[in-house]
Every structure is written in C-alpha cells, then in structure tokens.
Motif scaffolding. Structure first.
Motif, PDB file in Angstrom:
ATOM      1  N   ALA A 131      39.407  46.755  38.988  1.00  0.00           N
ATOM      2  CA  ALA A 131      39.396  45.310  38.783  1.00  0.00           C
ATOM      3  C   ALA A 131      40.191  44.603  39.876  1.00  0.00           C
ATOM      4  O   ALA A 131      39.763  43.570  40.406  1.00  0.00           O
ATOM      5  N   ARG A 132      41.365  45.163  40.219  1.00  0.00           N
ATOM      6  CA  ARG A 132      42.200  44.541  41.242  1.00  0.00           C
ATOM      7  C   ARG A 132      41.519  44.583  42.604  1.00  0.00           C
ATOM      8  O   ARG A 132      41.541  43.595  43.365  1.00  0.00           O
ATOM      9  N   THR A 133      40.883  45.701  42.922  1.00  0.00           N
ATOM     10  CA  THR A 133      40.187  45.822  44.204  1.00  0.00           C
ATOM     11  C   THR A 133      39.018  44.850  44.274  1.00  0.00           C
ATOM     12  O   THR A 133      38.779  44.205  45.305  1.00  0.00           O
ATOM     13  N   SER A 147      33.135  42.356  26.902  1.00  0.00           N
ATOM     14  CA  SER A 147      33.789  41.254  27.596  1.00  0.00           C
ATOM     15  C   SER A 147      35.285  41.178  27.276  1.00  0.00           C
ATOM     16  O   SER A 147      36.095  40.853  28.151  1.00  0.00           O
ATOM     17  N   GLY A 148      35.665  41.483  26.041  1.00  0.00           N
ATOM     18  CA  GLY A 148      37.076  41.446  25.680  1.00  0.00           C
ATOM     19  C   GLY A 148      37.888  42.479  26.440  1.00  0.00           C
ATOM     20  O   GLY A 148      38.979  42.187  26.951  1.00  0.00           O
ATOM     21  N   LYS A 149      37.368  43.696  26.518  1.00  0.00           N
ATOM     22  CA  LYS A 149      38.061  44.756  27.256  1.00  0.00           C
ATOM     23  C   LYS A 149      38.122  44.430  28.745  1.00  0.00           C
ATOM     24  O   LYS A 149      39.129  44.689  29.409  1.00  0.00           O
ATOM     25  N   LEU A 150      37.053  43.855  29.272  1.00  0.00           N
ATOM     26  CA  LEU A 150      37.039  43.475  30.689  1.00  0.00           C
ATOM     27  C   LEU A 150      38.112  42.438  30.973  1.00  0.00           C
ATOM     28  O   LEU A 150      38.840  42.527  31.952  1.00  0.00           O
ATOM     29  N   ALA A 151      38.186  41.434  30.123  1.00  0.00           N
ATOM     30  CA  ALA A 151      39.133  40.338  30.348  1.00  0.00           C
ATOM     31  C   ALA A 151      40.565  40.820  30.370  1.00  0.00           C
ATOM     32  O   ALA A 151      41.408  40.253  31.079  1.00  0.00           O
ATOM     33  N   ARG A 152      40.852  41.871  29.618  1.00  0.00           N
ATOM     34  CA  ARG A 152      42.231  42.375  29.565  1.00  0.00           C
ATOM     35  C   ARG A 152      42.638  43.141  30.820  1.00  0.00           C
ATOM     36  O   ARG A 152      43.807  43.498  30.977  1.00  0.00           O
ATOM     37  N   LEU A 153      41.699  43.363  31.724  1.00  0.00           N
ATOM     38  CA  LEU A 153      42.012  44.072  32.965  1.00  0.00           C
ATOM     39  C   LEU A 153      42.627  43.155  34.014  1.00  0.00           C
ATOM     40  O   LEU A 153      43.155  43.629  35.025  1.00  0.00           O
ATOM     41  N   PHE A 155      37.272  36.963  38.599  1.00  0.00           N
ATOM     42  CA  PHE A 155      36.863  38.327  38.257  1.00  0.00           C
ATOM     43  C   PHE A 155      35.387  38.344  37.870  1.00  0.00           C
ATOM     44  O   PHE A 155      34.625  39.215  38.311  1.00  0.00           O
ATOM     45  N   ALA A 156      34.973  37.362  37.062  1.00  0.00           N
ATOM     46  CA  ALA A 156      33.571  37.286  36.647  1.00  0.00           C
ATOM     47  C   ALA A 156      32.655  37.114  37.847  1.00  0.00           C
ATOM     48  O   ALA A 156      31.591  37.737  37.921  1.00  0.00           O
ATOM     49  N   ALA A 190      29.470  47.157  44.705  1.00  0.00           N
ATOM     50  CA  ALA A 190      30.028  48.099  43.743  1.00  0.00           C
ATOM     51  C   ALA A 190      30.455  49.390  44.432  1.00  0.00           C
ATOM     52  O   ALA A 190      31.545  49.932  44.154  1.00  0.00           O
ATOM     53  N   GLU A 191      29.639  49.873  45.329  1.00  0.00           N
ATOM     54  CA  GLU A 191      29.966  51.116  46.028  1.00  0.00           C
ATOM     55  C   GLU A 191      31.221  50.959  46.885  1.00  0.00           C
ATOM     56  O   GLU A 191      32.088  51.830  46.916  1.00  0.00           O
ATOM     57  N   GLU A 192      31.305  49.826  47.577  1.00  0.00           N
ATOM     58  CA  GLU A 192      32.474  49.551  48.422  1.00  0.00           C
ATOM     59  C   GLU A 192      33.751  49.484  47.589  1.00  0.00           C
ATOM     60  O   GLU A 192      34.783  50.060  47.979  1.00  0.00           O
ATOM     61  N   VAL A 193      33.689  48.805  46.465  1.00  0.00           N
ATOM     62  CA  VAL A 193      34.874  48.641  45.608  1.00  0.00           C
ATOM     63  C   VAL A 193      35.294  49.978  45.004  1.00  0.00           C
ATOM     64  O   VAL A 193      36.486  50.311  44.981  1.00  0.00           O
ATOM     65  N   ARG A 194      34.335  50.746  44.564  1.00  0.00           N
ATOM     66  CA  ARG A 194      34.657  52.045  43.977  1.00  0.00           C
ATOM     67  C   ARG A 194      35.313  52.964  45.025  1.00  0.00           C
ATOM     68  O   ARG A 194      36.280  53.673  44.735  1.00  0.00           O
ATOM     69  N   GLU A 195      34.795  52.934  46.239  1.00  0.00           N
ATOM     70  CA  GLU A 195      35.355  53.763  47.302  1.00  0.00           C
ATOM     71  C   GLU A 195      36.772  53.315  47.643  1.00  0.00           C
ATOM     72  O   GLU A 195      37.683  54.120  47.785  1.00  0.00           O
ATOM     73  N   ALA A 196      36.966  51.989  47.778  1.00  0.00           N
ATOM     74  CA  ALA A 196      38.276  51.471  48.137  1.00  0.00           C
ATOM     75  C   ALA A 196      39.316  51.729  47.064  1.00  0.00           C
ATOM     76  O   ALA A 196      40.501  51.929  47.366  1.00  0.00           O
ATOM     77  N   ALA A 197      38.883  51.733  45.803  1.00  0.00           N
ATOM     78  CA  ALA A 197      39.800  51.950  44.677  1.00  0.00           C
ATOM     79  C   ALA A 197      40.004  53.433  44.399  1.00  0.00           C
ATOM     80  O   ALA A 197      40.814  53.800  43.534  1.00  0.00           O
TER      81      ALA A 197
END
Length: 219
Positions: A11-13, A181-187, A196-197, A210-217
């Motif tokens: 989420a942060r990435t 959505s509730g679990k997502l918002a808590r991130l 974030f949305a 998505a691929e870039e973010v997953r790799e960076a994280a």
C-alpha cells in the motif's frame, strides 16, 4: 515480514509511486467549495467513457484552461466552444455528445442547486443512495461516473470515506491485497484514502503498474 506488514508495504509503495488523485492530476485543487467540486464532477464524467484516463485528464485540463471551470461558464459557452476544448485535449471520439451533456448538466446544476454541489450533498442528508441518485440525474454521469466522483471527493466529504469502489477493489486484488474495502482502508491513513483509491484504480487499468509496485515492495 508478516502478511499484514507485506500488505502495508504494498500500500505504501503504491501511494508513493501512483498515489495522485485524478483530480490533482487534472490540476484541480480539491476543496469543499463549488468550483473544484464541479470540476471534479466534469472530470468524473470524462473518465467514465471508454477512453484512456490520460486522455480524459487532458480533456479536463483543456476545458478548464478554456475558462469552463464553473457551471455558469460551461452553460454560457457555445456547443462548438465545448467541442473545441474537448478536441484540444484529444477527446475526439465522444466530443460532440459530451459537449451536449456538459451543457445540459451545467444547466441542471444551476437550475436545481444554484451551481453548488454542496446543496446536492445537503439534500441527500447523509444518505449515500440518495446522493448517488441525484448524481445519476446529471447527463453523462452513469454508475461509473458516480463512483469516480464519490471516490475523488471523499477527502473533502469525509462521511463517504472509505469509498473504494469495484474498480479500486479490482486493482487491490491484482496487487494481492484484500478485496474488502474496510480492510483496504486500514492499510493507509484516513487522509490518504482518496489517493490510495486512485492508485488502486491505476493498477486495475494497467497491469504493469501492479507488477512494478509488487516488485518494488518485494512482494
């Protein structure tokens, strides 16, 4: 790293790399005031068409650059002026129909709400269904456009938050994040939900995000 920690890192990435709202990308300084709220509504209608988000953003910038920043300015412009502004932004596939809808929508907002979307919000009195129904009456703003508008304005209309619609959830699932959505918002922080949305939507629209973010994280 725990599963929760991994989700927070993703989420942060995503926020750091793609967490700009579409309103901000369009040059809108969103606040709970009539002009930026109207501009966000215009943007939502443009984004809801089957056209690249970058083209919709460019078209919004062109409309606002032509001075069509308020319902009154939009309604007073000629149809051709609206078509020309949309064309300048590359929004040519739907420019004639959209130019008509923009004029009709501006007139409706002026007649019913004095051009102030806060009055629409007040009339809904906290009822999300009533607010969505009122938004749907704006020409050219279908279900997708309503979701985009509500997703973008949740930072200034906090009673909507967290507003993570189906497209945002689709992006979350592509990233391997929860589909709730509730679990997502808590991130993320409460003041980061709109950004974030938007990042989640970009991941839904473009698999490479998505691929870039997953790799960076490191996920």
């Amino acid at each position: 790293m725990s599963p929760r920690g991994g989700q927070r890192a993703l989420a942060r990435t995503l926020l750091e790399r793609h967490g700009e709202t579409f309103a901000a990308e369009s040059g809108i300084r969103l606040a709970n005031t009539p002009q930026p709220l109207y501009q966000t509504l215009v943007l939502a209608g443009l984004l809801s068409a089957r056209i690249r988000a970058s083209v919709a953003v460019a078209a919004a910038r062109a409309l606002f650059g032509a001075g069509l920043r308020t319902p009154r300015r939009m309604a007073d412009a000629t149809w051709q002026q609206r078509v020309d502004a949309l064309g300048e932004g590359g929004y040519r596939r739907y420019d004639e129909r959209t130019a008509t809808q923009l004029g009709d929508g501006a007139t409706l907002l002026l007649d019913r709400y004095g051009g102030d979307l806060r009055r629409m919000r007040d009339a809904a009195d906290g009822d999300l269904g009533a607010l969505r129904s009122a938004l749907r009456e704006v020409p050219g703003l279908g279900p997708a456009g309503c979701d985009i508008f509500l997703r973008e304005v949740q930072g200034v209309w906090p009673e909507l938050a967290p507003y993570l619609d189906a497209k945002a959830v689709q992006g979350a699932e592509r990233l391997g994040l929860p589909g709730d959505s509730g679990k997502l918002a808590r991130l993320v922080g409460a003041d980061e939900t709109a950004a974030f949305a938007s990042g989640l939507v970009r991941a839904a629209l473009d698999r490479s995000v998505a691929e870039e973010v997953r790799e960076a994280a490191g996920a």
